[in-house]
Design an enzyme around this catalytic site. Structure first.
Site, PDB file in Angstrom:
ATOM      1  N   ASN A   5       0.832  -1.337  -0.075  1.00 42.53           N
ATOM      2  CA  ASN A   5      -0.108   0.019  -0.036  1.00 42.53           C
ATOM      3  C   ASN A   5       0.811   1.211  -0.054  1.00 42.53           C
ATOM      4  O   ASN A   5       1.937   1.339   0.722  1.00 42.53           O
ATOM      5  CB  ASN A   5      -0.957   0.008   1.166  1.00 42.53           C
ATOM      6  CG  ASN A   5      -0.366  -0.332   2.696  1.00 42.53           C
ATOM      7  OD1 ASN A   5       0.614  -0.795   2.705  1.00 42.53           O
ATOM      8  ND2 ASN A   5      -1.075   0.279   3.644  1.00 42.53           N
ATOM      9  N   ILE A   6       0.622   2.162  -0.602  1.00 44.89           N
ATOM     10  CA  ILE A   6       0.814   3.522  -0.754  1.00 44.89           C
ATOM     11  C   ILE A   6      -0.002   4.705  -0.579  1.00 44.89           C
ATOM     12  O   ILE A   6      -0.914   4.811  -1.133  1.00 44.89           O
ATOM     13  CB  ILE A   6       1.515   3.600  -2.507  1.00 44.89           C
ATOM     14  CG1 ILE A   6       2.555   2.450  -2.732  1.00 44.89           C
ATOM     15  CG2 ILE A   6       2.374   5.062  -2.608  1.00 44.89           C
ATOM     16  CD1 ILE A   6       2.727   2.395  -4.330  1.00 44.89           C
ATOM     17  N   GLU A  21      -3.150  -4.526  -3.065  1.00 48.22           N
ATOM     18  CA  GLU A  21      -3.641  -5.477  -3.985  1.00 48.22           C
ATOM     19  C   GLU A  21      -3.539  -4.763  -5.297  1.00 48.22           C
ATOM     20  O   GLU A  21      -3.218  -5.247  -6.373  1.00 48.22           O
ATOM     21  CB  GLU A  21      -5.193  -5.812  -3.581  1.00 48.22           C
ATOM     22  CG  GLU A  21      -5.382  -6.404  -2.341  1.00 48.22           C
ATOM     23  CD  GLU A  21      -5.583  -5.732  -1.144  1.00 48.22           C
ATOM     24  OE1 GLU A  21      -5.040  -4.511  -0.944  1.00 48.22           O
ATOM     25  OE2 GLU A  21      -6.339  -5.991  -0.293  1.00 48.22           O
ATOM     26  N   CYS A  30     -10.952  -3.047  -3.916  1.00 53.01           N
ATOM     27  CA  CYS A  30     -10.040  -4.010  -4.459  1.00 53.01           C
ATOM     28  C   CYS A  30     -10.722  -5.390  -4.657  1.00 53.01           C
ATOM     29  O   CYS A  30     -10.262  -5.940  -5.888  1.00 53.01           O
ATOM     30  CB  CYS A  30      -8.926  -4.328  -3.405  1.00 53.01           C
ATOM     31  SG  CYS A  30      -7.873  -3.083  -3.195  1.00 53.01           S
TER      32      CYS A  30
END
Ligand code: THU
Length: 132
Positions: free
Chosen positions: A42-43, A55, A89
């Protein structure tokens, strides 16, 4: 492919998570049609809304390299509980996978549960609904 291989890649990717706001690291790994594994973390972003989940990072890496079929996905978030994919997601996974694929939710290499995409996204709206 062993589930444990996919989980290991998700754990590795989790180390790269950019999470200055939530401090909640997530890693994901997907198996694509020719056996290649793509992983992602995750960013987060100061705007919050521009945050990208692990994801989708993994999926977008694979699609941008020419792959369009996900055969399995492993997700590792908080190591004390199973982290399920968020709703967005789940929808993005369903664009590139059929409902029977394993969705592996792992705390670590030894402790994981396996669902299907249909389990976590019943009644999905997909390209079939658009006759595509
Ligand atoms: N997050 C993911 O990366 N995947 C999920 O399926 C759940 C949420 C991230 C987004 C954000 O960086 C942090 O976890 C807290 O929501």
């Amino acid at each position: 492919m062993e589930y444990k291989d996919l989980i290991s890649k998700a754990l590795e990717a989790r180390e790269k998570a950019y999470v200055p706001y939530s401090n909640f690291k997530v890693g994901a790994a997907i198996l694509v049609e020719d056996g290649t594994i793509y992983s992602g973390c995750n960013i987060e972003n100061a705007s919050f809304g521009a945050t990208n989940c692990a994801e989708r990072t993994a999926i977008f890496k694979a699609v941008s390299e020419g792959y369009e079929s996900i055969k399995a996905i492993a997700i590792v978030g908080d190591t004390s509980t199973y982290t399920y994919p968020c709703g967005i997601c789940r929808q993005v996974i369903s664009e590139f996978a059929d409902g029977t694929i394993p969705v592996i939710l792992a705390k670590n290499n030894e402790d994981f549960i396996v669902k299907t995409l249909d389990d976590v996204l019943p009644g999905a709206f997909t390209k079939k609904d658009l006759n595509k």
